[in-house]
Write a protein that holds these residues in place. Structure first.
Motif, PDB file in Angstrom:
ATOM      1  N   MET A   1       0.841  -1.201   0.000  1.00 38.98           N
ATOM      2  CA  MET A   1       0.000   0.000   0.000  1.00 38.98           C
ATOM      3  C   MET A   1       0.874   1.248   0.000  1.00 38.98           C
ATOM      4  SD  MET A   1      -2.894   1.251   2.790  1.00 38.98           S
ATOM      5  CE  MET A   1      -3.991  -0.120   2.528  1.00 38.98           C
ATOM      6  N   SER A   2       0.429   2.258  -0.695  1.00 42.47           N
ATOM      7  CA  SER A   2       1.167   3.516  -0.788  1.00 42.47           C
ATOM      8  C   SER A   2       1.222   4.239   0.560  1.00 42.47           C
ATOM      9  CB  SER A   2       0.496   4.447  -1.810  1.00 42.47           C
ATOM     10  OG  SER A   2       0.440   3.864  -3.079  1.00 42.47           O
ATOM     11  N   TYR A   3       2.141   5.167   0.664  1.00 40.22           N
ATOM     12  CA  TYR A   3       2.186   6.105   1.785  1.00 40.22           C
ATOM     13  C   TYR A   3       0.958   7.006   1.642  1.00 40.22           C
ATOM     14  CZ  TYR A   3       4.341   9.500   5.038  1.00 40.22           C
ATOM     15  OH  TYR A   3       4.624  10.324   6.100  1.00 40.22           O
ATOM     16  N   ILE A   4       0.159   7.116   2.696  1.00 37.93           N
ATOM     17  CA  ILE A   4      -1.127   7.817   2.604  1.00 37.93           C
ATOM     18  C   ILE A   4      -1.062   9.177   3.298  1.00 37.93           C
ATOM     19  CG2 ILE A   4      -3.586   7.744   3.185  1.00 37.93           C
ATOM     20  CD1 ILE A   4      -3.313   4.657   3.166  1.00 37.93           C
ATOM     21  N   VAL A   5      -1.308  10.229   2.509  1.00 39.74           N
ATOM     22  CA  VAL A   5      -1.416  11.586   3.053  1.00 39.74           C
ATOM     23  C   VAL A   5      -2.885  11.970   3.047  1.00 39.74           C
ATOM     24  CG1 VAL A   5      -0.770  14.004   2.801  1.00 39.74           C
ATOM     25  CG2 VAL A   5       0.870  12.206   2.183  1.00 39.74           C
ATOM     26  N   GLY A   6      -3.486  12.055   4.222  1.00 35.06           N
ATOM     27  CA  GLY A   6      -4.877  12.482   4.327  1.00 35.06           C
ATOM     28  C   GLY A   6      -4.961  13.994   4.193  1.00 35.06           C
TER      29      GLY A   6
END
Length: 209
Positions: A1-6
């Motif tokens: 899974m990608s690095y997630i920036v909310g």
């Protein structure tokens, strides 16, 4: 899974402007508003349930959802908002998490207006808040959607406070009018964050290897 920036911000904060600048850099975007429209698309089972509950007046002549009419109803009748949220939120959440799991890019922007309110920050590696003053929110939202000030205030009241949003933020973009109209400034700010997120994503990948 990608690095997630909310990515989050109150109504009228100008999230789309900032997100579009990230998109210009080739960043993958998963937008809750787009997913929310997809799950109630014309002919979808969920739209059928909504029309059955609220009546045909919440449909346009084309058979699509009249979002403005539905928004007016649920903010005037809180019990209907609860019913609608119970119907839609699980479906929207499932679809967003599916898209996040399928992401192949180094990092992805997950744009969710109610990121904090719906306790979704736990899924994020980092939280970016697009910030403006409450009076700016009112002016922008009224101009953009031709909404009544009373309705906009109700929407703002349903969201977390600016102070709470900022307390959760790892990064903040000030999007007040004098800055939002300065595209070179915003592009530079977004570029700085872009390289920062790429670095964080690479570090996460290395640590998980």
């Amino acid at each position: 899974m990608s690095y997630i920036v909310g990515v989050t911000g109150g109504i009228g904060s100008g999230k789309s402007t900032i997100v579009d600048l990230f998109a210009e850099l080739g960043v993958e975007i998963i937008d809750a508003d787009i997913v929310a429209r997809e799950v109630v698309a014309k002919g979808s089972p969920l739209l059928g349930k909504i029309a059955e509950h609220f009546g045909a007046e919440i449909l346009l002549d084309s058979g699509e959802l009249n979002r403005q009419a539905l928004r007016q109803i649920v903010f005037e009748r809180p019990q209907e908002k609860v019913w609608l949220n119970n119907l839609l939120h699980p479906a929207i959440r499932r679809e967003m998490l599916h898209q996040l799991a399928q992401s192949q890019s180094l990092y992805v922007l997950w744009v969710v207006p109610l990121l904090i309110e719906n306790d979704l920050t736990a899924f994020c590696d980092r939280v970016l808040v697009i910030d403006v003053l409450p009076e700016t929110q009112l002016l922008r939202a009224a101009k953009r959607d031709q909404n009544k000030i009373v309705l906009i205030k109700k929407i703002m009241a349903s969201q977390v406070s600016r102070e709470k949003r900022l307390s959760v933020a790892d990064d903040v973009v000030n999007n007040e009018p004098e800055l939002s109209q300065n595209l070179p400034y915003l592009r530079q700010k977004v570029l700085e964050l872009h390289y920062q997120y790429l670095q964080f994503a690479k570090e996460k990948t290395k640590n998980n290897a």
